[in-house]
Design an enzyme around this catalytic site. Sequence first.
Site, PDB file in Angstrom:
ATOM      1  N   ASP A 234      -4.971 -67.900  77.412  1.00 29.89           N
ATOM      2  CA  ASP A 234      -3.917 -67.995  76.409  1.00 29.89           C
ATOM      3  C   ASP A 234      -4.402 -68.972  75.339  1.00 29.89           C
ATOM      4  OD1 ASP A 234      -1.645 -67.638  74.932  1.00 29.89           O
ATOM      5  OD2 ASP A 234      -0.251 -68.015  76.557  1.00 29.89           O
TER       6      ASP A 234
HETATM    7  C1  BGC Z   1       1.306 -67.055  73.571  1.00 29.15           C
HETATM    8  C2  BGC Z   1       0.721 -65.713  73.906  1.00 29.15           C
HETATM    9  C3  BGC Z   1       0.214 -65.035  72.662  1.00 29.15           C
HETATM   10  C4  BGC Z   1      -0.797 -65.944  72.003  1.00 29.15           C
HETATM   11  C5  BGC Z   1      -1.416 -65.348  70.750  1.00 29.15           C
HETATM   12  C6  BGC Z   1       0.361 -67.887  72.730  1.00 29.15           C
HETATM   13  O1  BGC Z   1       0.988 -69.031  72.259  1.00 29.15           O
HETATM   14  O2  BGC Z   1       1.636 -67.727  74.761  1.00 29.15           O
HETATM   15  O3  BGC Z   1       1.680 -64.927  74.551  1.00 29.15           O
HETATM   16  O4  BGC Z   1      -0.334 -63.792  72.958  1.00 29.15           O
HETATM   17  O5  BGC Z   1      -0.166 -67.156  71.650  1.00 29.15           O
HETATM   18  O6  BGC Z   1      -0.524 -65.202  69.745  1.00 29.15           O
END
Ligand code: BGC
Length: 753
Positions: free
Chosen positions: A283
């Site tokens: 993530d």
């Molecule tokens: C979120 C993810 C997301 C990623 C990219 C993160 O802060 O937890 O779910 O896909 O950002 O945008």
Amino acid sequence: MKLKFILLALLISTVSIAQKSIDEKVSDLLSKMTLKEKIGQMNQYNGFWNVTGPVPEGGDSKVKYDHLANGWVGSMLNVRGVKEVKAVQKIAVENSRLGIPLIIGFDLIHGYKTVFPIPLAESASWDLEAIQLSAELSAKEAAAAGINWTFAPMIDITRDARWGRVMEGAGEDPYLGSLIAAARVRGFQGEDLASPFTIAATAKHFAAYGFAEAGKDYNTVDIGLNTLHNIVLPPFKAAVDAGIKTFMNSFNDLNGIPATADTFLQRELLKGEWNFDGFVVSDWGSIREMIDHGYAKDNNHAGELALLGGSDMDMESSIYIYELEKLIEENKISVAHIDDAVSRILKVKFELGLFEDPYLYCNEEQEKEITGSKEMMDAALEVAKKSIVLLKNENEILPLKKNGVKIGLIGPLAADKNSPLGNWRIGADNNTAISVLEGLKNYKGNDISHAQGVKLINKTPDGFHEEVQINTTDKTGFDEAIALAKKVEVVIMVLGEHGFQSGEGRSRSKLDLPGFQQELLEEVAAVNPNIVLVLMNGRPLILNWAAENIPAIVEAWQLGTQSGNAIAQVLYGDYNPSGKLPMSFPRSVGQLPLYYNHKSTGRPGTEGVDPGSVFWSHYGDEKNSPLYPFGYGLSYSKFEYSKLQLNKTEMTKNSSIKASFTIKNTGKVKGKEIVQLYIQDPFASATRPVKELKGFKAIELEPGATQEVSFTLTESDLKFYSANQKWEAEPGTYHVFIGTDSTSKEKMTFELN
Ligand code: BGC
């Protein structure tokens, strides 16, 4: 016979050549890559400059630009639109030594330009075809804008409405959640990943992110194997079985280990037992965050732990690109680890067709034709209508008459065109939703006036992440709203949370109507009790006062681009609501976590029946039950269930059992009921939930019509992760419940031998 055999052999060998050829292509390419180029494939950057503008001159953007041109970037996220994607792809393909194309990621949580209902709302439709269609069209629209990979579906089961990200998931149930996960994977990826209309999907967040302690985002998770296997993991397994191409791990630690470095989850289970052959992306920054977790001592250590833990791609930490070579020199990781990660990433790129044509997803004409097309709008409306849940309808105040009624439309969200787009609408333009006011005005027969009552406050604290709240200091709109309510026959109040009040980082400790809305509701009700309350919210709210005092309540979530049209059609009865809640609505925050499939405890008691003692599992100041249970939802029709029966009382492991019943529409209009089947395993090697959903069907009936409905249960419906630490069905007694929601009480019993 012989010919058949030859043809079969030929078919098998063709399939294996085709299969082999991707694997061969991957290993050919791998053999040509330098270590740095390999590590580059594992590096993902956020879109960091206006790509079609000038090349960045200095600082971090310049460094990242050089990495891109050198072939040290495997993927970018948040670059969108054919022009922009083409421009970055060109740099990767034309400047770097091997010309390996980028995979372009984007969060299509509920649509791209055309915004579909938030996933929690869509889940309330219990309509797998509609949910699949919404994913399919989101993929089509995004693919036309250059995107070929989405960080969706988010399939975290959650039991805590305080957690802001409940809006992104399918709610509290692993059975419904698994079916929805698979439907969304099928929708995004389609039958052919190399089609310019389909994209790779991501199962996220692996794992247990939805169990953040106290509903506080990013918080620690501490759950046992029983909950992990029976509740959290099933949707992820379903996504693997549906052929998902990528996984994203999660920000939380799970039982002391940050998910990003969890070898059990990522290596043993996912890539081992489940045989997942795609790749795992971290993530955002989660590799670096292991330092703050207190698990890695520095960047270098974080890189080592993440790679050994099974994270193949580093989203925005820049740790892999700077640390992995050193870790090889220090013998802390091996080239085999890198080769495995890179092969997985390259394989998905080959499957997407990017090596044949890096610009496959970059067709400007297609982009123009597909973006916001009629096909998109029609589907967004259809799914939005199906997502609405009717919570209360006393004295049949709904549906509204279409002519001659004076209506007062009141509330901060009534005319708002932004909030219904929900939180994850990063591809959409602001203020592009149809508001409730606009939707209602399409019906010309009534006289509609509008007053906001409570204002919205726009805040963008860091100048980037949007933040809107509902006013807590200014009541100047109250007088106008109350004066309007006095003049009209029916008041429609549109209240709830702004679209930016749920979602990532938006946990709440209170679940009431934010700001002055509750006060406004009570003051309006004092002058005109004829109120239809339309709720817009990204999570279950506490609605005790409204449930007691307001005659009609419509749960309209955040329904996306077509929100107002969908709501108007339901209020006027042109669409008869059939949605059912995918999450329990609590009576108080103190009840959380709250979920229908809870365990019995040793002192269950029976709510409403005085056990003659205080020593049973309950609260002294609140009921145990939710205000609105899982699976609950009304219709303008009425349904009666009768003749519930099982076709036998005993079943062996290789056979099945049929549960049947008759359903009648005793109402005045045609309607659809989502009938639900639950089981209970009352005695097992590990304690089991009091009820578990194991089947549902949508039954549509004309008024007065009846239908016989049946469900078939097999051994696999009875399996659970037992005390033997394996999925098995244990012989013994099982109960079956059929009805309109998770509270159905009539019980049928059979034995599994
Ligand atoms: C979120 C993810 C997301 C990623 C990219 C993160 O802060 O937890 O779910 O896909 O950002 O945008």
